[in-house]
Design an enzyme around this catalytic site. Structure first.
Site: not given
Ligand code: HEM
Length: 474
Positions: A47, A120, A330
Site C-alpha cells: 500500500h 479494502n 501493523y
C-alpha cells in the site's frame, strides 16, 4: 530564513568558499544538504501508493442497542476522521490505473481513542491465514530478478490456494480497476464484534457505499487515463474536495448472532467469504464525508499509520485468523518505518486525553514534567479506566496448526460469476485467459486452474479449457 537552530541565514544562494573550495564551516550548507539527504523514509511494504483526506463520520441510525462505542452513541454524533486510499502492490510513485485491490483505511478520532477500520475495496481477501500473507505479496510483487510484475508467479502461487478464487472474481472483474478513489466501495472484510453495555455480542461486517456510485476503468480507458496522468486518482480526490464536491460514503453493517455461527455452509470468520445479503441484510449506520484536503503529504499521508488493533470500547476483534495476524503486523511495521514514537505524530495521536508510562525512545517529543512514571503510586491519581465489556466467550482447545473445516471455496465465486451479464463474464474470462496463457506457466498449473473454475461454474471451466487448450480434469 534561519537555520534549524534559529540563527539567521543571510545567504541561501552561495556556499562559503575561499577561492573555489567550500569551507566545512558553512553550517547552513551542511545542515541543508544533510537534511535533504535524509528526506525519504522507507515506503510502506505494501500500500505504498496512496493519498489521504480529512472529514467527518456522522451517525445516521441508532445502533446503541448493539454497541456501547461512544462515537456511535446516537444519530447526529460526528467524529473527525482521516481516510487513506491506496493501491497495494507497487511502489510509492506507481500509476493508479493498475489492476490491484485498493486500500480504504479510515481513522476515527473518537473521544475514547482512535478506531482504525483498515479495509479494502473488495469485501473478501485472497487467503484466510496471515501466515501466507508475505508469500502472497511476494508473488504479486515484481519478480526479484527482473523487477517486473509477472503473472506466471501469481498464478503459480495461487494454484496452491483455491480459497483465492472468490477474490479473483473481484480482481479480474471490471472493478479490478476503479475509476478513481471516489467511485469505489470499501469493506472492513473481517468479521468484527460489537458489544453493548450489557455485554451482548454480535458479529458485524462493515461496508462503505459511495453516494456517487461505483465506476471502473476498462482496459483501454485505463491505458488512456494512466498514460495521460499517473496520479489521476490522487488528483481527482484533491480536485473534487477543493471544488466543494465532497466525496461521501454511507456506512452499512451486516449483523450476525454469534450463536448462529454454525448455521451457514461457510465459516463466517473466513475472510474469503461474503455474508449473503438476502439473509444478513445491510443495515445503515452513518455517513462519511471528506471535506478537507490534507495540508502536507509527508506529515498527513506518508507518516499516517493505521492499525486494525486500534479499537475502542464497544468494538472488538473476532477470531478471524487473518485479523488476528494483522493485530501484530501493523504496530510492528510502524515501529520500523516511523519509529517507536509514531503515535506521537500529530496525524496518528488520539485527539482525546491520553496517558500511560511508556516513554522516551527515539524522536520522543512529549514534554513530561512529572516524577511518577510508574504505576501504581500513592502520589499519583492515575487509575485504571473503567473495564469495557469484552466478549465473554470461553476459549478452550488443543494447540494445533490447522485450516478451518468449512472451506467451501467454490460456491461463492461461482454464484458471483453467474450473477454477471454475458459481456462482463466475457471480460473476466479474457483476463483469466491472458494471465493463464503466460508461456512460463506449465500445463499442470493451467489444468489445476481449469479444474477449480469448473468446480465454481461448469461452463466457465469449459470455456477456459477450450481457450487454453487444456483438457478439463473433471
Ligand atoms: C495478516 C495479513 C496482513 C498483513 C501482515 C498486512 C500487513 C500490512 C502492512 C505491513 C502494511 C503497511 C503499513 C504501513 O507501513 O503503514 C499494510 C497496509 C495496509 N493493509 Fe494490510 N496486511 C494484511 C492483511 C490485510 C487485509 C486482509 C487488508 C484488507 C482488509 C489489508 C489492508 C491494508 C490497508 C488498507 C493498508 C494501507 C493502510 C494505509 O493506508 O496506510 N491488509 N498491511
Amino acid at each position: 530564513m534561519t537555520t534549524n537552530a534559529g540563527a539567521p541565514v543571510w545567504n541561501n544562494d552561495n556556499s562559503l568558499t575561499v577561492g573555489s573550495p567550500i569551507l566545512l564551516e558553512d553550517y547552513h550548507l551542511v545542515e541543508k544538504l544533510a537534511n535533504f539527504d535524509r528526506e525519504r523514509i522507507p515506503e510502506r511494504v505494501v500500500h505504498a501508493r496512496g493519498i489521504s483526506a480529512k472529514g467527518f463520520f456522522e451517525v445516521t441510525h441508532d445502533i446503541s442497542q448493539l454497541t456501547c462505542a461512544d462515537f456511535l452513541r446516537a444519530p447526529g454524533v460526528q467524529t473527525p476522521v482521516i481516510v487513506r486510499f491506496s493501491t497495494v502492490i507497487h511502489e510509492r510513485g506507481s500509476p493508479e490505473t493498475i489492476r490491484d485491490p485498493r486500500g480504504f483505511a479510515v481513522k476515527f478520532y473518537t473521544r475514547e481513542g482512535n478506531f482504525d477500520l483498515v479495509g479494502n475495496n473488495f469485501p473478501v481477501f485472497f487467503i484466510r491465514d496471515g501466515m501466507k500473507f508475505p508469500d502472497l505479496i511476494h508473488a504479486f510483487k515484481p519478480n526479484p530478478k527482473s523487477n517486473v510484475q509477472e503473472y506466471w508467479r501469481v498464478m503459480d502461487f495461487f494454484s496452491h490456494h483455491p480459497e483465492s478464487l472468490h477474490t479473483f472474481t473481484f480482481l479480474f472483474d471490471d472493478i479490478g480497476v476503479p475509476q478513481d478513489y471516489r467511485h469505489m466501495e470499501g469493506s472492513g472484510v473481517h468479521a468484527y464484534t460489537l458489544i453493548n453495555k450489557a455485554g451482548k455480542v454480535h458479529y458485524v461486517k462493515f461496508h462503505w457505499k459511495p453516494t456517487c456510485g461505483v465506476k471502473c476503468l476498462l482496459e483501454e480507458e485505463a491505458i488512456k487515463v494512466g498514460g495521460a496522468n499517473h496520479s489521476h486518482a490522487t488528483q481527482d480526490l484533491h480536485d473534487s474536495i477543493a471544488a466543494g464536491n465532497y466525496p461521501e460514503w454511507k456506512l452499512f453493517i451486516q449483523i450476525m448472532d454469534p450463536d448462529h455461527e454454525d448455521r451457514y455452509d461457510f465459516d463466517p470468520l473466513d475472510t474469503t467469504k461474503t455474508w449473503p445479503e438476502d439473509i444478513l441484510p445491510l443495515q445503515p449506520v452513518g455517513r462519511l464525508v471528506l471535506n478537507k484536503n490534507i495540508d502536507n503529504f509527508f506529515a498527513e499521508s506518508e507518516m499516517l499509520a493505521f492499525n486494525p488493533a486500534l479499537v475502542v470500547p464497544g468494538i472488538y476483534y473476532s477470531d478471524d485468523k487473518m485479523l488476528q495476524g494483522r493485530l501484530f503486523a501493523y504496530g510492528d511495521t510502524h515501529r520500523h518505518r516511523l519509529g517507536p514514537n509514531y503515535l506521537q505524530l500529530p496525524v496518528n495521536a488520539p485527539k482525546c486525553a491520553h496517558h500511560n508510562n511508556h516513554h522516551d525512545g527515539y524522536m520522543n517529543f512529549m514534554h513530561r514534567d512529572e516524577e511518577i512514571n510508574y504505576f501504581p503510586s500513592r502520589y499519583d491519581p492515575t487509575r485504571h479506566a473503567e473495564r469495557p465489556p469484552i466478549p465473554p466467550v470461553v476459549i478452550s482447545g488443543r494447540r494445533e496448526k490447522c485450516s478451518i473445516e468449512k472451506q467451501n471455496d467454490f460456491k461463492q465465486p461461482g454464484e458471483r460469476y453467474r450473477s454477471w451479464a454475458p459481456d462482463r463474464q466475457e471480460r473476466f474470462i479474457r483476463r483469466l485467459v491472458d494471465s493463464l496463457a503466460d508461456p512460463r506457466l506449465t500445463h499442470e498449473i493451467r489444468a489445476i486452474w481449469v479444474s477449480w473454475w469448473s468446480q465454481a461454474d461448469k461452463s466457465l471451466g469449459q470455456k477456459l479449457a477450450s481457450r487454453l487448450n487444456v483438457r478439463p480434469t473433471m
